[in-house]
Design an enzyme around this catalytic site. Structure first.
Site, PDB file in Angstrom:
ATOM      1  N   ASP A  87      51.907 -13.997  44.027  1.00 53.28           N
ATOM      2  CA  ASP A  87      52.360 -13.665  42.695  1.00 53.28           C
ATOM      3  C   ASP A  87      52.944 -12.148  42.991  1.00 53.28           C
ATOM      4  OD1 ASP A  87      52.674 -12.456  40.466  1.00 53.28           O
ATOM      5  OD2 ASP A  87      50.760 -13.011  39.647  1.00 53.28           O
ATOM      6  N   LYS A 141      58.734  -9.257  35.887  1.00 49.73           N
ATOM      7  CA  LYS A 141      58.943  -7.808  35.564  1.00 49.73           C
ATOM      8  C   LYS A 141      60.464  -7.183  36.106  1.00 49.73           C
ATOM      9  CE  LYS A 141      54.579  -6.460  34.636  1.00 49.73           C
ATOM     10  NZ  LYS A 141      53.352  -7.268  35.335  1.00 49.73           N
ATOM     11  N   PHE A 174      45.596 -10.272  38.819  1.00 49.17           N
ATOM     12  CA  PHE A 174      46.088 -10.522  37.303  1.00 49.17           C
ATOM     13  C   PHE A 174      47.393 -11.371  37.557  1.00 49.17           C
ATOM     14  CE2 PHE A 174      48.984  -9.537  33.602  1.00 49.17           C
ATOM     15  CZ  PHE A 174      47.899  -9.674  32.573  1.00 49.17           C
TER      16      PHE A 174
HETATM   17  C1  LIG Z   1      52.723  -8.485  34.688  1.00 47.52           C
HETATM   18  C2  LIG Z   1      52.054  -9.414  35.637  1.00 47.52           C
HETATM   19  C3  LIG Z   1      52.187 -10.779  35.132  1.00 47.52           C
HETATM   20  C4  LIG Z   1      52.497 -11.257  33.658  1.00 47.52           C
HETATM   21  O1  LIG Z   1      53.521 -11.073  33.611  1.00 47.52           O
HETATM   22  P1  LIG Z   1      54.045 -11.324  31.797  1.00 47.52           P
HETATM   23  O2  LIG Z   1      55.797 -11.153  32.313  1.00 47.52           O
HETATM   24  O3  LIG Z   1      53.629 -10.010  31.318  1.00 47.52           O
HETATM   25  O4  LIG Z   1      53.728 -12.634  31.360  1.00 47.52           O
HETATM   26  C5  LIG Z   1      51.603 -11.564  36.010  1.00 47.52           C
HETATM   27  N1  LIG Z   1      51.435 -11.349  37.370  1.00 47.52           N
HETATM   28  C6  LIG Z   1      51.487  -9.868  37.899  1.00 47.52           C
HETATM   29  C7  LIG Z   1      51.186  -9.740  39.254  1.00 47.52           C
HETATM   30  C8  LIG Z   1      51.608  -8.954  36.928  1.00 47.52           C
HETATM   31  O5  LIG Z   1      51.654  -7.722  37.253  1.00 47.52           O
END
Ligand SMILES: *Cc1c(COP(=O)(O)O)cnc(C)c1O
Length: 409
Positions: free
Chosen positions: A237, A266, A152
């Protein structure tokens, strides 16, 4: 309860098309918000440490922290003081001017990552969009990025296309070209997918949204070796797993590997929107003035919070996160219930996978009724992302609530 025309006799409006809700309907029924979230019918109005309080002043254990956002809990005195101080000085200035606080936070991230240069934005998806642009610009005619199924990376078109979950693409095609999805944790699949058009590999060190999936022990190292061999970039990521969540500043540091690009969001500013893309000098070099930018990116309030978070996240704190995470994981493992299939994760990023037939969403709803907030991913995984400041008392109370709920499921 949400009132509808049926439950409110005499209040039914007369839309031209009976199947269409009108503006007046939406105002009357409290539905002016886009209904893109399946929201619980609870509203929180106050937070203090590891606790949240609803509109009836009922107290809840926060084992979700936003979604891995408020790592230091709610209303943290040090972070609050930093933001308040900035609030009284300056809220916004454009990125056309120097910023010492941005430079300070960038230095901290550079020191923690061993990389060289930082771009600030406002969210995880933006941090990943930047990473994708950096990789393409650096890669020149090489435009492809290998990413993992189940991964994700966000909801905007580039990061959504990188996201290896076709169900999230439905209705939004065509996707941005240039992404090759391979099974997560499988280095042979990466090798098979590679050709000379590939510029980068992008993965989460621990997959968050798809259920706290920890890859095989040598996976990240194998990716590093493969990237070095072919002179391509390794992008981690760390939007969910970074900023101390697993007990290291970055989750990939558990494996002793180094990234070429790291994305963060986050937990970075404990709830104030902030994202960051950290990269190696030769990638930074290609991103000259005019190639990328953000109006709000690196907002002074968010940077003030980010600087406070980075200072709080010292070695001592990181060991504490790991230790308390282990205590929580061990407490769940020792429940010895036949309803749990697996408990997995690292530090305070924990997934509880239930046996088939046990709905994680149902468990989460019942826990909420017991004043405990947790997350879910997929049908069978309960996701725990508690704040770093939880104590053994909160762990004990969580476990008691979980036992109670599981006995009734
Ligand atoms: C939550 C998340 C995102 C997206 O972040 P947003 O601030 O909601 O755009 C991207 N990568 C990972 C691994 C995430 O957990």
């Amino acid at each position: 309860m949400i009132m509808t025309a049926e439950t409110e006799p005499g209040l039914s409006s007369q839309p031209a098309n009976m199947n269409q809700t009108t503006n007046a309907d939406n105002l009357m029924h409290g539905k002016a918000l886009l209904q893109n979230y399946a929201r619980y019918e609870v509203e929180f109005v106050k937070g203090e440490g590891a606790y949240l309080y609803d509109t009836n002043d009922k107290k809840y254990y926060d084992f979700l922290s936003g979604i891995a956002v408020t790592g230091f809990g709610h209303n943290h005195p040090v972070i609050k003081a930093a933001v308040e101080e900035q609030l009284n000085k300056l809220w916004h200035v454009s990125n056309l001017f120097e910023s010492t606080p941005q430079e300070e936070l960038a230095k901290k991230l550079v020191r923690s990552s061993g990389l060289d240069s930082v771009f600030f934005c406002n969210s995880g998806t933006e941090a990943n969009e930047a990473a994708i642009k950096f990789a393409r610009k650096w890669g020149k005619e090489r435009t492809q990025i290998i990413t993992a199924s189940g991964g994700f990376h966000g909801r905007t078109m580039g990061s959504l296309s990188a996201t290896g979950q076709p169900k999230l693409w439905e209705g939004f095609q065509p996707m941005t070209p240039g992404f090759i999805h391979v099974p997560f944790g499988d280095i042979e699949a990466v090798k098979a997918a590679y050709d000379q058009n590939v510029a980068a590999i992008m993965v989460e060190p621990v997959q968050g949204e798809s259920g706290i999936v920890v890859p095989p022990a040598d996976y990240l190292n194998s990716l590093r070796e493969f990237c070095d061999e072919h002179n391509i970039l390794l992008i981690f990521d760390e939007v969910q797993s970074g900023m101390g969540r697993t007990g290291k500043f970055f989750a990939h540091q558990w494996d002793g590997v180094k990234a070429d690009i790291i994305t963060l969001a986050k937990g970075i500013a404990n709830g104030i929107p902030l994202g960051a893309t950290i990269c190696r000098y030769d990638i930074a070099e290609v991103m000259v003035p005019g190639t990328h930018g953000s109006t709000f990116g690196g907002n002074p309030l968010a940077i003030a919070a980010g600087n406070a978070v980075a200072d709080l996240l010292n070695e001592n704190m990181l060991s504490e996160i790991y230790a308390i995470g282990n205590k929580l994981m061990n407490a769940i493992v020792s429940l010895n219930t036949d309803k749990i299939k697996e408990v997995r994760g690292k530090g305070l990023m924990i997934g509880i996978e239930f046996k088939e037939g046990i709905s994680a969403k149902k468990v989460a709803s019942k826990l909420l009724a017991e004043n405990v907030i947790v997350g879910t991913s997929g049908d069978t995984v309960l996701r725990l992302l508690p704040p770093f400041i939880i104590t053994e008392k909160e762990i004990l109370n969580f476990v008691l609530a979980l036992v109670n709920v599981l006995s009734r499921i």
